[in-house]
Design an enzyme around this catalytic site. Structure first.
Site, PDB file in Angstrom:
ATOM      1  CG  PHE A  18     -49.976 -52.422 -46.397  1.00 29.94           C
ATOM      2  CD1 PHE A  18     -49.411 -53.688 -46.441  1.00 29.94           C
ATOM      3  CD2 PHE A  18     -50.196 -51.845 -45.161  1.00 29.94           C
ATOM      4  CE1 PHE A  18     -49.077 -54.369 -45.278  1.00 29.94           C
ATOM      5  CE2 PHE A  18     -49.865 -52.510 -43.988  1.00 29.94           C
ATOM      6  CZ  PHE A  18     -49.306 -53.770 -44.046  1.00 29.94           C
ATOM      7  CB  VAL A  83     -45.470 -34.582 -50.061  1.00 29.82           C
ATOM      8  CG1 VAL A  83     -46.236 -33.746 -51.081  1.00 29.82           C
ATOM      9  CG2 VAL A  83     -44.458 -35.476 -50.752  1.00 29.82           C
ATOM     10  CD  GLU A 174     -54.846 -57.417 -33.240  1.00 34.13           C
ATOM     11  OE1 GLU A 174     -55.312 -58.299 -33.973  1.00 34.13           O
ATOM     12  OE2 GLU A 174     -54.002 -56.614 -33.623  1.00 34.13           O
ATOM     13  CB  ALA A 322     -53.307 -54.421 -44.960  1.00 35.46           C
ATOM     14  CD  GLN A 323     -55.528 -58.481 -48.836  1.00 34.67           C
ATOM     15  OE1 GLN A 323     -55.813 -58.339 -50.025  1.00 34.67           O
ATOM     16  NE2 GLN A 323     -54.374 -58.999 -48.474  1.00 34.67           N
TER      17      GLN A 323
HETATM   18  C1  LIG Z   1     -52.206 -50.119 -34.983  1.00 38.93           C
HETATM   19  C2  LIG Z   1     -52.798 -50.527 -36.304  1.00 38.93           C
HETATM   20  C3  LIG Z   1     -53.191 -51.841 -36.504  1.00 38.93           C
HETATM   21  C4  LIG Z   1     -53.734 -52.244 -37.731  1.00 38.93           C
HETATM   22  N1  LIG Z   1     -54.113 -53.553 -37.892  1.00 38.93           N
HETATM   23  C5  LIG Z   1     -54.580 -53.956 -39.086  1.00 38.93           C
HETATM   24  C6  LIG Z   1     -54.905 -55.318 -39.311  1.00 38.93           C
HETATM   25  O1  LIG Z   1     -54.767 -56.160 -38.414  1.00 38.93           O
HETATM   26  N2  LIG Z   1     -55.352 -55.673 -40.551  1.00 38.93           N
HETATM   27  C7  LIG Z   1     -55.488 -54.754 -41.552  1.00 38.93           C
HETATM   28  O2  LIG Z   1     -55.867 -55.127 -42.671  1.00 38.93           O
HETATM   29  N3  LIG Z   1     -55.212 -53.469 -41.373  1.00 38.93           N
HETATM   30  C8  LIG Z   1     -54.749 -53.043 -40.168  1.00 38.93           C
HETATM   31  N4  LIG Z   1     -54.449 -51.719 -39.977  1.00 38.93           N
HETATM   32  C9  LIG Z   1     -54.715 -50.773 -41.063  1.00 38.93           C
HETATM   33  C10 LIG Z   1     -53.650 -50.837 -42.132  1.00 38.93           C
HETATM   34  O3  LIG Z   1     -52.369 -50.766 -41.554  1.00 38.93           O
HETATM   35  C11 LIG Z   1     -53.866 -49.685 -43.103  1.00 38.93           C
HETATM   36  O4  LIG Z   1     -55.145 -49.818 -43.659  1.00 38.93           O
HETATM   37  C12 LIG Z   1     -52.830 -49.697 -44.214  1.00 38.93           C
HETATM   38  O5  LIG Z   1     -51.556 -49.432 -43.675  1.00 38.93           O
HETATM   39  C13 LIG Z   1     -53.172 -48.673 -45.282  1.00 38.93           C
HETATM   40  O6  LIG Z   1     -52.178 -48.668 -46.244  1.00 38.93           O
HETATM   41  P1  LIG Z   1     -51.781 -47.324 -47.012  1.00 38.93           P
HETATM   42  O7  LIG Z   1     -50.715 -47.694 -47.970  1.00 38.93           O
HETATM   43  O8  LIG Z   1     -53.011 -46.664 -47.511  1.00 38.93           O
HETATM   44  O9  LIG Z   1     -51.218 -46.370 -45.876  1.00 38.93           O
HETATM   45  P2  LIG Z   1     -49.963 -46.569 -44.906  1.00 38.93           P
HETATM   46  O10 LIG Z   1     -49.583 -47.993 -44.823  1.00 38.93           O
HETATM   47  O11 LIG Z   1     -50.318 -45.847 -43.666  1.00 38.93           O
HETATM   48  O12 LIG Z   1     -48.795 -45.783 -45.645  1.00 38.93           O
HETATM   49  C14 LIG Z   1     -48.812 -44.401 -45.847  1.00 38.93           C
HETATM   50  C15 LIG Z   1     -47.396 -43.927 -46.065  1.00 38.93           C
HETATM   51  O13 LIG Z   1     -47.446 -42.577 -46.495  1.00 38.93           O
HETATM   52  C16 LIG Z   1     -46.418 -41.855 -45.844  1.00 38.93           C
HETATM   53  N5  LIG Z   1     -46.841 -40.448 -45.801  1.00 38.93           N
HETATM   54  C17 LIG Z   1     -47.967 -39.950 -45.254  1.00 38.93           C
HETATM   55  N6  LIG Z   1     -48.035 -38.610 -45.452  1.00 38.93           N
HETATM   56  C18 LIG Z   1     -46.926 -38.269 -46.143  1.00 38.93           C
HETATM   57  C19 LIG Z   1     -46.423 -37.023 -46.623  1.00 38.93           C
HETATM   58  N7  LIG Z   1     -47.101 -35.893 -46.454  1.00 38.93           N
HETATM   59  N8  LIG Z   1     -45.231 -37.030 -47.247  1.00 38.93           N
HETATM   60  C20 LIG Z   1     -44.534 -38.176 -47.431  1.00 38.93           C
HETATM   61  N9  LIG Z   1     -44.971 -39.383 -46.995  1.00 38.93           N
HETATM   62  C21 LIG Z   1     -46.153 -39.425 -46.359  1.00 38.93           C
HETATM   63  C22 LIG Z   1     -46.303 -42.492 -44.481  1.00 38.93           C
HETATM   64  O14 LIG Z   1     -45.020 -42.261 -43.901  1.00 38.93           O
HETATM   65  C23 LIG Z   1     -46.544 -43.969 -44.818  1.00 38.93           C
HETATM   66  O15 LIG Z   1     -45.348 -44.637 -45.078  1.00 38.93           O
HETATM   67  C24 LIG Z   1     -53.899 -51.295 -38.765  1.00 38.93           C
HETATM   68  C25 LIG Z   1     -53.503 -49.975 -38.570  1.00 38.93           C
HETATM   69  C26 LIG Z   1     -52.947 -49.601 -37.352  1.00 38.93           C
HETATM   70  C27 LIG Z   1     -52.510 -48.172 -37.144  1.00 38.93           C
END
Ligand SMILES: Cc1cc2nc3c(=O)[nH]c(=O)nc-3n(C[C@H](O)[C@H](O)[C@H](O)COP(=O)(O)OP(=O)(O)OC[C@H]3O[C@@H](n4cnc5c(N)ncnc54)[C@H](O)[C@@H]3O)c2cc1C
Length: 427
Positions: A18, A83, A174, A322-323
């Site tokens: 996100f 990475v 859920e 996510a937000q």
């Molecule tokens: C089962 C589940 C349900 C959820 N439900 C909700 C919800 O209902 N509402 C809500 O707001 N939030 C929810 N969340 C939380 C939300 O999904 C996360 O807060 C959000 O995805 C965070 O975004 P981000 O971009 O920080 O990380 P992510 O979306 O996790 O993205 C991280 C990315 O980095 C990549 N990555 C990681 N390490 C490396 C590396 N070393 N090299 C290359 N790439 C790498 C991964 O492949 C991934 O694509 C939920 C999470 C889970 C697991």
């Protein structure tokens, strides 16, 4: 990595979740070279993973190719790369496909499951952070019913049909609700020769209420919904171990279960090179200032789950949701442009838009900043919001059609064992 030289400054983003995608979209039409690295070639919509695990949705409908999201941006490059390290002195990232120099680096690598150092739980329980893990769980659930059908040992059969979900945040709640609906609506039809009334779904929570990040009213209502569906909610119980057969707790309570899902904690997925007490919080998140700058660096940033912005209002950082990730991605996009133009940076301010969770058909809880509501209307709001945030028209359409179909037919047709699951620690 075969990235062409450019006269524009190079911004490297680690992670296409996100936060990373929101940032890349902000930057990619500017005079910058943007390189996004991710170990998957798709963006994964984690909030709907539990529906993949329980056969409600196909995995493809909650994933979207990263290249396609950013296809119209001329100076954008994606590389499928894991990475492993950041060399902060030489300003380069090191990955399984080579290394790459950066002018600006943004770590957006999200979070991973936190087992709090408990090896027995880590080795034997199931995680649900990625699509492959959700498919493993889907296979295991279905394989256990196939095995339960074959065994004449009552003890063994009960363990195969006993589910323990540890952690009653939105994911645990859920998932428990979805399993309860499968027990009621699908198992009796699929396994008429198995007494599926004995299936048990246990939701274990160490604290005194479920959905503790939401209002008391939402917690109470969600618990009522779960109990209506036949889920056993165990509060004030801490799981201490799981050897693959028996779950132990801090009380006399134990569970014999073949399926244990660990949804009790996450920690930052920080990357080697940015470490040490100075830079990492206790939950392995990278400490950043109010501009998402990593302490001690002008040109290295962290956003989303992996970043911890500690302020008076957020002593443990922003919620790992996510937000905050999306908002930090967009905000940093604007700040990076200011930095390049030598303008002063603006501090990040989180706008809390509320939170929600669904327990099942017609049952959800929604806490908005000004209103809190539960039940059927909340369920429609939950569906609308999730459809809205899914990336891609096709995905929205497929998910919508699936939900309508499942609602009308009381069905979940993706209950397929495509790739059998085998726990490497079990004989
Ligand atoms: C089962 C589940 C349900 C959820 N439900 C909700 C919800 O209902 N509402 C809500 O707001 N939030 C929810 N969340 C939380 C939300 O999904 C996360 O807060 C959000 O995805 C965070 O975004 P981000 O971009 O920080 O990380 P992510 O979306 O996790 O993205 C991280 C990315 O980095 C990549 N990555 C990681 N390490 C490396 C590396 N070393 N090299 C290359 N790439 C790498 C991964 O492949 C991934 O694509 C939920 C999470 C889970 C697991």
């Amino acid at each position: 990595m075969n990235i062409p030289k450019s006269s524009f400054p190079r911004v490297v983003i680690i992670g296409g979740g996100f936060a990373g995608v929101a940032l890349a979209k902000k930057l990619s039409k500017k005079e910058l070279q943007v390189v996004l690295l991710d170990k998957h070639n798709y963006h994964n919509f984690q909030p709907l993973l539990y529906q993949v695990s329980t056969g409600g949705l196909e995995p493809d409908s909650i994933a979207y190719p990263i290249r396609k999201i950013l296809k119209d941006f001329p100076n954008f490059y994606f590389r499928l790369a894991d990475v492993s390290e950041i060399d902060t002195e030489k300003c380069k990232v090191i990955s399984n496909i080579g290394s790459l120099k950066f002018d600006y680096l943004v770590v957006a690598s999200g979070s991973k499951t936190n087992f709090f150092g408990n090896k027995s739980i880590e080795d034997n329980s199931m995680e649900m952070k990625t699509i492959p893990q959700s498919l493993n769980l889907r296979s295991l659930i279905l394989e256990n019913f196939e095995d339960a059908l074959l065994t004449s040992n009552l003890h063994e059969r009960n363990a195969l049909m006993n589910f323990v979900i540890v952690g009653a945040g939105p994911t645990g709640v859920e998932l428990a609700g979805a399993l309860a609906e499968i027990k009621k609506g699908i198992l009796p039809k699929d396994y008429p020769d198995l007494d599926t009334r004995t299936v048990q779904i246990n939701l274990v929570q160490s604290g005194d209420r479920i959905l503790k990040e939401m209002s008391e009213k939402a917690s109470k209502k969600a618990e009522d919904f779960l109990e209506d569906l036949g889920v056993h909610v165990w509060k004030n119980v801490r799981v201490t171990g799981y050897d693959g057969n028996v779950v132990t707790t801090n009380s006399d309570l134990t569970f014999e279960a073949e399926t244990v899902i660990w949804a009790a904690g996450v920690k930052g997925a920080a990357i080697n090179g940015i470490d040490g007490e100075e830079l990492l919080s206790k939950s392995n998140r990278i400490q950043v200032n109010e501009f998402n700058q990593v302490k001690g660096f002008n040109n290295i940033f962290a956003i989303g789950d992996v970043a911890q912005m500690t302020t008076d209002q957020t002593p443990y950082g922003h919620p790992m949701m996510a937000q905050p990730a999306i908002q930090q991605g967009k905000h940093l996009g604007e700040n990076l442009l200011r930095l390049i133009e030598n303008k002063p940076l603006k501090p990040f301010k989180y706008k809390d838009k509320g939170s929600m969770a669904t327990v099942g058909r017609n049952k959800a809880v929604v806490d908005l900043p000004k209103f809190k509501f539960q039940g059927v209307f909340a369920w429609f709001v939950w569906m609308f919001v999730h459809l809205f945030f899914l990336i891609g028209f096709r995905n929205r359409l497929v998910v919508f059609i699936n939900w309508v179909y499942n609602y009308v037919r009381f069905d979940r047709e993706a209950r397929l064992i495509i790739r059998p699951y085998k726990n490497k620690f079990k004989p």
